[in-house]
Structures are given as C-alpha cells and as structure tokens.
Design an enzyme around this catalytic site. Structure first.
Site, PDB file in Angstrom:
ATOM      1  N   HIS A  53      -3.593   2.868  -4.680  1.00  0.00           N
ATOM      2  CA  HIS A  53      -2.879   2.598  -3.425  1.00  0.00           C
ATOM      3  C   HIS A  53      -1.429   2.174  -3.691  1.00  0.00           C
ATOM      4  O   HIS A  53      -0.920   1.273  -3.031  1.00  0.00           O
ATOM      5  CB  HIS A  53      -3.597   1.515  -2.611  1.00  0.00           C
ATOM      6  CG  HIS A  53      -4.809   2.021  -1.886  1.00  0.00           C
ATOM      7  ND1 HIS A  53      -4.730   2.761  -0.731  1.00  0.00           N
ATOM      8  CD2 HIS A  53      -6.143   1.911  -2.156  1.00  0.00           C
ATOM      9  CE1 HIS A  53      -5.957   3.072  -0.312  1.00  0.00           C
ATOM     10  NE2 HIS A  53      -6.835   2.578  -1.164  1.00  0.00           N
ATOM     11  N   GLU A  66      -3.790   2.165   9.920  1.00  0.00           N
ATOM     12  CA  GLU A  66      -3.418   3.577   9.973  1.00  0.00           C
ATOM     13  C   GLU A  66      -3.237   4.062  11.409  1.00  0.00           C
ATOM     14  O   GLU A  66      -2.304   4.792  11.725  1.00  0.00           O
ATOM     15  CB  GLU A  66      -4.472   4.458   9.298  1.00  0.00           C
ATOM     16  CG  GLU A  66      -4.480   4.393   7.789  1.00  0.00           C
ATOM     17  CD  GLU A  66      -5.457   3.356   7.264  1.00  0.00           C
ATOM     18  OE1 GLU A  66      -5.792   2.401   8.007  1.00  0.00           O
ATOM     19  OE2 GLU A  66      -5.897   3.490   6.109  1.00  0.00           O
ATOM     20  N   TRP A  95      -7.234  -2.562   9.182  1.00  0.00           N
ATOM     21  CA  TRP A  95      -6.370  -1.549   8.568  1.00  0.00           C
ATOM     22  C   TRP A  95      -5.614  -0.857   9.692  1.00  0.00           C
ATOM     23  O   TRP A  95      -6.188  -0.569  10.747  1.00  0.00           O
ATOM     24  CB  TRP A  95      -7.206  -0.545   7.776  1.00  0.00           C
ATOM     25  CG  TRP A  95      -8.059  -1.224   6.749  1.00  0.00           C
ATOM     26  CD1 TRP A  95      -9.388  -1.499   6.839  1.00  0.00           C
ATOM     27  CD2 TRP A  95      -7.629  -1.740   5.484  1.00  0.00           C
ATOM     28  NE1 TRP A  95      -9.822  -2.153   5.716  1.00  0.00           N
ATOM     29  CE2 TRP A  95      -8.757  -2.315   4.863  1.00  0.00           C
ATOM     30  CE3 TRP A  95      -6.399  -1.781   4.819  1.00  0.00           C
ATOM     31  CZ2 TRP A  95      -8.696  -2.920   3.610  1.00  0.00           C
ATOM     32  CZ3 TRP A  95      -6.339  -2.380   3.581  1.00  0.00           C
ATOM     33  CH2 TRP A  95      -7.474  -2.935   2.979  1.00  0.00           C
ATOM     34  N   ASP A 132       0.881  -1.175   0.000  1.00  0.00           N
ATOM     35  CA  ASP A 132       0.000   0.000   0.000  1.00  0.00           C
ATOM     36  C   ASP A 132       0.914   1.218   0.000  1.00  0.00           C
ATOM     37  O   ASP A 132       2.128   1.089   0.153  1.00  0.00           O
ATOM     38  CB  ASP A 132      -0.925   0.001   1.232  1.00  0.00           C
ATOM     39  CG  ASP A 132      -2.273   0.655   0.923  1.00  0.00           C
ATOM     40  OD1 ASP A 132      -2.272   1.833   0.496  1.00  0.00           O
ATOM     41  OD2 ASP A 132      -3.299  -0.007   1.087  1.00  0.00           O
ATOM     42  N   GLU A 182     -10.532   2.043  -4.574  1.00  0.00           N
ATOM     43  CA  GLU A 182     -10.264   3.466  -4.354  1.00  0.00           C
ATOM     44  C   GLU A 182      -9.239   4.089  -5.306  1.00  0.00           C
ATOM     45  O   GLU A 182      -8.474   4.954  -4.897  1.00  0.00           O
ATOM     46  CB  GLU A 182      -9.804   3.693  -2.908  1.00  0.00           C
ATOM     47  CG  GLU A 182     -10.858   3.309  -1.895  1.00  0.00           C
ATOM     48  CD  GLU A 182     -10.448   3.588  -0.450  1.00  0.00           C
ATOM     49  OE1 GLU A 182     -11.234   4.220   0.255  1.00  0.00           O
ATOM     50  OE2 GLU A 182      -9.343   3.165  -0.042  1.00  0.00           O
TER      51      GLU A 182
END
Ligand code: ACM
Length: 750
Positions: free
Chosen positions: A270, A469, A467, A193, A326
C-alpha cells in the site's frame, strides 16, 4: 432518625422495582453497568462550584463542554473536608467506594455532582455520561442518579482512512468529540496509503509536495484514470496533508478527551505514493511500478525508521500501527536484492521475508519503548512476541494470534467495516459493497466462540474501520459511521449479558436527537421492509418475519399479488405459509405508504432437497456447499449471507430428480454488483436428459442488462415451457463472459 430509617426501609423495599422501572428511562449509550435513578433533578441554569483533587485538573476543563453546566468558583482540593460535600466534585475513589480500577462512580443529587475514579483516564467516561445526561435533557437539568460503571474492553477503537479521500482537519476534531461522547478511547488514523501520503515528514518533503497530491479529486476517478501524483499547487492538484503542528494539536485535543491517536504508517505494501516519489526504494527502481517497498534494500528500512522517528515525536501513543496488509509479494520473488537477503538470512519464502521486515520494525519500535500493531497478515512467516494483531479478514487471524500469545484487536470485515452498505444498496449512495446493518454491528461479540478460555484475555477490544475509497466527503464519513459507531460503543463497553438490541433501539431514538444537535449527517433509520425467511424443509413451510429499522414499524402486506395499501393486513406476527406465494409488504405512516413495496417470492418448488451435481465447482463462496442451490432458501441482499454461491468459471450444474418428473419452468437467480466484480451471466441455458448422458436443450436466455451500471441488481433467469416435458436430469449452464464472479441462488423448478 426514625424518619430516616423509614425512608431507608421504603427505599430498600422498593429498590428492585424502582431499579427496573426507572433504569429503562435513562438513555445513556453505551449502557452503563448499573443505574439507579432517583426522584428529582438538578437545574443546570445556575453556577455551581467545582472542587477537584490534583489528578483531575485536565478533566475540570472538559466540564465546560457540558451543555448548560455553569461552573462557579474552582478549588483544587488538597485534602477532602466537610465543605466539599456539595458542588461538583471530582475525587479520587477510596477503598470503601468499591470503584473498579477502570470504572467510575457518578452521583447526582441535591448536593451536586460527585464523580469518583482511581485515575483521570477512568474518570473521563464519567464526564461523558454527564454530558449525555445533559444533552438528553436539552442542557436544562440533570436527573438525580447514581451510576456505577466500567468498560468491558480496554481497547475501544474507531479508525479513519484519510488517504483515499483527504478529510478536513476541523472535521477530525468533530470526529474525536463524537468518539469521546460514546466512550471510545482509541482513534486509529490511517495516514498513508497508495492514494496519498497525509503527514508532513520533514526529512522527506516529496511525500507532501507530491505524494499527497493527485490528478483527480475523487478516489474512484483517480483510480480509473492512471493513478498519477502531481506537484502541490499544479493545476487540478487534489489532496492534502496535515502538518506536524496540526497532528500534535489533534493528539492533544484527543488526549484531553480520553482518546489516544494511533498513527498508521503503511508498509511494506500500500505504498505506491511513496515509491512514486522515492522510486529507489522499490525493487525496479522506477516510479509507478509497484506498491511494495523493496525489502532487500537497506535504504527501505532506513527510510521507514527515519519516518517513524518523526512520527514518534508527534504521537506519544504506546501503539504504533505499521499496516502490513495485502502486500503483493511477487515483486520480491523476481528482485535480486530481495532474493539475496533471503539467501543470506535463510528466509524460506517471501512470507518470511515480510516477517523479517516486520521484525525489523518491531525491534526498532521496541527500542523506542513503543509497541507494534499490524493487520493480521503480519502473522504470515512468523511474528515476534509483543506485537499486537488487528484481525480484519474474519476472526481467524485473531484467534490464531491470541493462541500464540499476542494481544488482539478484533475488526472483522463482516461486522465492523463501516465502509459497507448499512441498508439495501439499491437505495444508497455507492459504497464499496458489503451489507452491514446496525443490528448486525450490535450483535457482535469480540470474544470468538471457539477460542480457548485462557486465551480470551488476549482479545483486548474491537474497532470499526472506515476506508474512504467511496467516501469522498466528511459528511459521508458521518453517514457511514453513525449510528453504527453507537452500536459498536455498546459492543466494546457493555457486558455481553447486559446487551439488549430492543433496549438499545429504544435508547437510540433519543440519540438521534443528540446527533441532530451536533449536526451529524447520520444515517436515518429506514422505513424499508426487511424480510427474513426461514424454511422448514421437514414440513415444507416458510416462516416470514417482516421488520424495518423503525423503532415501531407499521407494516401492511398482501398475499394475493395486489399492492399493499393502508387497509391491507397489518403485520404483527410471523407469517407461516406452506405453499408457493408472493408476499408484498410496505411501511405506512398513517395512511401513506412510506417505503417501496417489498416483494417476497416464496417458492415451495420441485427441486427442494434434490441432489445437485457440480460440473464446475463453486469458488471462494461455498455458502452451504452442495445443499445451497436447492435448500428452499434464497440469497438475500449480500453475497456474504451464506446463501449465494460463487463461481469464477462458467456455472454448470445438474439437478437429479432420481426419476422422471414433469417440468414446466426452470429458473435461477443471479445478482450483479460490478464494484467488487460480480456480474450477471452472459447466457443461461437449460437442458434436460433422461439418462444423464444425452441432453436436449429447452431454451436459452441471453442477458440484456448492462454490466457497467454500478448498481446492485437481482435477476431471475428463467425458461418457461408452453408445453411441460418429462425428464430426470436438468442441466443449467450460465456463462461468465466478464470473468468475474457469478453469484447464484436458488434453482427453482416447477
Ligand atoms: C484492510 O482492510 N486491508 C486492512
């Protein structure tokens, strides 16, 4: 003979009672199809011989991981004979056993342990049932028991993003161990990513010499400070990658435990990290300009195929995940190469360009005997037959894909994104947002209500995504994953009509102990009071249900405005109130208060049921549409609850009372959570009118609360009048200076 018969008769007579009474006491998660607990137990502190038929050799080794189980002599059995009626026996199921092709039969009795299945894959979950039984008895003994069991879904998955924050290799083994214990059979490894490439690719060394390393250790710091990659070994270089040898080691480790690892190599979006080191693959040809591969450049396809070639030598998984989510398609719009390809291949738009790229990958993977999985965006522009879809933006993509004949794995954000908060965000380490308590995960049914009967077979299972983050450490992964993964394990294993939240909660109490033994930093069930308010508009009556995540909550409450103490009214039954009131509630342990005081304001107010005229429209989050702001029901902890209405412009609404009414106060609640771009209004202005044309202002509130603090906050913006006024129309304006989302609910007028 007679005694045997009598025994049998007694057993048959007692059977239903016995089953009911005893089944409750076995805490296996996910709940097996059928359990029959019998009198007696097998002591584990003694050597026991092992016999197995050939196909179960791999499992024999795994038995050593069961706490307390001591294996004596081991024999590979060619033909099952009389002497094989005791000890541990891993045998192929025979027709008369009536074992489901994907299930197993487990019997523990005075002769030992008998495990039967048609294949090693089907038997593996049986090993983990034994392991759980042992853990539940502290590794000392196993109950005499018979279990007939089979999974509801063939795909039972957990995911982990190791790009946003790199996770240590040894943790991945622990993660696999935990997933196996709860009968998951797929680990979706999100390896690439924008925040870092994590897998050694020999042909493209820059991917791990630079694209795996960045300027800041925490994703959030890196994201907010230029998003740069640096050479491995340079000062402050932060990140990491897994070597191919490590990845192979993990694949074998997981395979032994019944888990297939599906690698995800993200494309076409990504991919900022790839394009920073191989900028010739982006439309601009320059690094740090976009996150999408140039799809008009043949080199992009060659690169991706070369990467996949190496990936396929590491991962034997039938499924290979290519991302597909995305992508920002605007780059392709202005790229001459992309446009040229579109013209040449008569691709009508950029959706079809993306579909073209996915098709290239699908055909390539198919030519290697593999099967493509992608996120639901791969449906855009048409999808080649044979591809499997992961539905993450709700269930719609999944339903659409299933109707088109694709296999589907359900992973909808609202139920299965374990990166979201699991309890009141105000009490939690920062997360990406959302609100997904354990019970909501448990309530999920992967088969959507509105899917055609003959398409249900295409829903092959479900998966939760993690995920990272906002998850910088493996301890935090554990915190977000557990116990929610246990709830999911039952969602994907246990038949819908066998699920019971109450029963799960009870069994879960014993699994908290297992998780402690395994040193898992799981989320502890909270004492915080949770409230659910139901408003009966016909009778203007509120019903308030109080609970907590504790198995046996002890909640006290007041309705007179005082703080609850241990001698306050105990909560036993839903509270019914037909007038405005404030309930204050808290959890107690003996006489000590062990939670914050939860304040529930019940407003049976004048605006309930009144028409709201929208001068500006809601956007994205309609909640209950025109009925939202005056329906008597307030928004809760999350803007996804169907009560908070979202506005991206200034809010400007008018309540019409249809006749002049006395107005003493006008209030509207807002929430703020800056992470996902939700802010309090700048100014809140209330005006009134009799004719709906000319308005006079009653007052303005200017927001004083910081919009940089990331915490979730709620604020009532209110104009209180010293002297009541009479008016028919009430106009409420709230400015949106941050140009993010305003979330509002509910307009309270007295
Ligand atoms: C995703 O969450 N972007 C698949």
């Amino acid at each position: 003979m007679i005694t045997h018969l009598r025994k049998l008769l007694v057993l048959i007579c007692l059977f239903p009672l016995f089953l009911f009474a005893q089944e409750q006491e076995i805490s296996i998660i996910p709940r097996p199809t059928k359990i029959l607990l019998q009198e007696g137990e097998m002591n584990l502190n003694q050597k026991i011989d092992l016999h197995y038929t050939d196909e179960f050799a791999q499992l024999a080794d795994l038995l050593n991981e069961i706490p307390g189980l001591q294996i004596g002599n081991t024999e590979v059995v060619k033909k099952i004979k009389k002497q094989h009626q005791s000890g541990i026996r891993l045998f192929k199921a025979e027709d008369f056993d009536r074992v489901d092709p994907n299930g197993y039969l487990l019997e523990i009795d005075d002769k030992g342990i008998l495990l039967k299945a048609h294949s090693a894959k089907a038997m593996l979950p049986g090993i983990y049932s034994i392991m759980q039984l042992s853990y539940l008895n502290d590794g000392k003994s196993l109950p005499y028991i018979r279990i007939d069991d089979k999974p509801r879904f063939q795909y039972r998955g957990m995911h982990l993003d190791v790009s946003r924050n790199f996770m240590p290799f040894n943790f991945l083994k622990k993660y696999i161990d935990l997933l196996a214990l709860y009968k998951f059979n797929y680990f979706h490894w999100h390896l690439t990513d924008g925040a870092g490439w994590r897998l050694e690719i020999k042909k493209y060394p820059e991917l791990t010499q630079k694209a795996a390393w960045r300027t800041h250790s925490l994703w959030k710091d890196w994201w907010n400070n230029g998003r740069q990659y640096v050479e491995q070994g340079s000062p402050n270089a932060s990140g990491g990658f897994y070597t191919q040898d490590q990845a192979r080691e993990l694949v074998a480790y997981a395979e032994k435990r019944g888990i297939t690892i599906i690698p995800e190599i993200e494309m076409p979006g990504h991919s900022e990290e790839v394009l920073a080191v191989y900028p010739e693959l982006s439309c601009t040809g320059k690094p740090y300009t976009q996150g999408e591969f140039c799809l008009g450049n043949e080199e992009s396809y060659q690169f991706l195929k070369n990467v996949l070639d190496e990936v396929l030598t590491i991962f034997p998984s039938h499924y290979i995940h290519i991302g597909g989510d995305e992508a920002d398609k605007s780059h392709w719009k202005s790229c001459p190469k992309c446009q040229e390809l579109m013209k040449k291949d008569s691709l009508k738009n950029e959706d079809e360009l993306q579909a073209y790229a996915i098709k290239q990958m699908d055909e390539y993977l198919q030519s290697k005997g593999r099967k493509l999985i992608g996120w639901d965006e791969i449906l855009q522009g048409g999808l080649t037959a044979g591809a499997t879809v992961m539905s993450w933006r709700g269930e719609e993509g999944g339903i659409k894909a299933a109707n088109a004949g694709h296999d589907v794995i359900m992973t909808p954000g609202g139920y299965l994104y374990f990166d979201g908060y699991q309890t009141d965000p105000r009490t939690q380490p920062e997360a990406i947002g959302g609100y997904l308590p354990l019970e909501k995960v448990y309530s999920y049914n992967p088969i959507p209500k509105d899917i055609q009967e003959d398409k249900k077979k295409h829903i092959i299972g479900a998966q939760a995504n993690i995920w990272t983050e906002y998850i910088p450490t493996y301890q935090q992964v554990e915190y977000m994953a557990f116990p929610r993964a246990l709830a999911l394990s039952e969602v994907v294993w246990t038949d819908q009509d066998q699920k019971s939240w109450k029963d799960f909660q009870k069994r879960l109490q014993n699994h908290y102990k297992i998780l402690q033994k395994l040193e898992v930093n799981y989320y502890r069930p909270s004492y915080n009071v949770i409230n659910t308010v139901q408003f009966d508009s016909l009778h203007s009556k509120n019903t308030v249900i109080l609970s907590s995540e504790q198995f046996k909550p002890n909640i006290k409450y007041t309705t007179d405005g005082s703080d609850p103490i241990h001698s306050s009214t105990p909560y036993n039954l839903p509270i019914e109130l037909s007038k405005s009131a404030t309930i204050k509630a808290a959890s107690f342990l003996d006489s000590a208060r062990v939670s914050p005081i939860e304040m529930i304001e019940l407003d049976v107010h004048k605006a309930i049921g009144k028409e709201v005229i929208y001068k500006t429209a809601w956007e994205g989050y309609p909640a209950q549409g025109e009925r939202t702001l005056t329906n008597g029901i307030k928004g809760t902890l999350t803007y996804q609850d169907g009560q908070w209405q979202g506005f991206t412009k200034d809010l400007d609404v008018i309540v019409d009372f249809e006749r002049r009414e006395e107005i003493k106060s006008v209030a509207l609640n807002f929430m703020q959570i800056p992470g996902p771009g939700v802010y309090f209004p700048g100014e809140f202005v209330v005006s009134v009118s009799d004719n709906g044309k000319t308005y006079r202002e009653l007052g303005t509130v200017v927001n004083q609360i910081s919009n940089t603090d990331p915490a979730l906050k709620f604020q009532k913006f209110e104009i209180k009048l010293d002297k009541p006024v009479m008016a028919r129309y009430i106009q409420i304006k709230a400015s949106n200076p941050m140009k993010g989302y305003l979330f509002a609910d509910e307009i309270v007028i007295y």
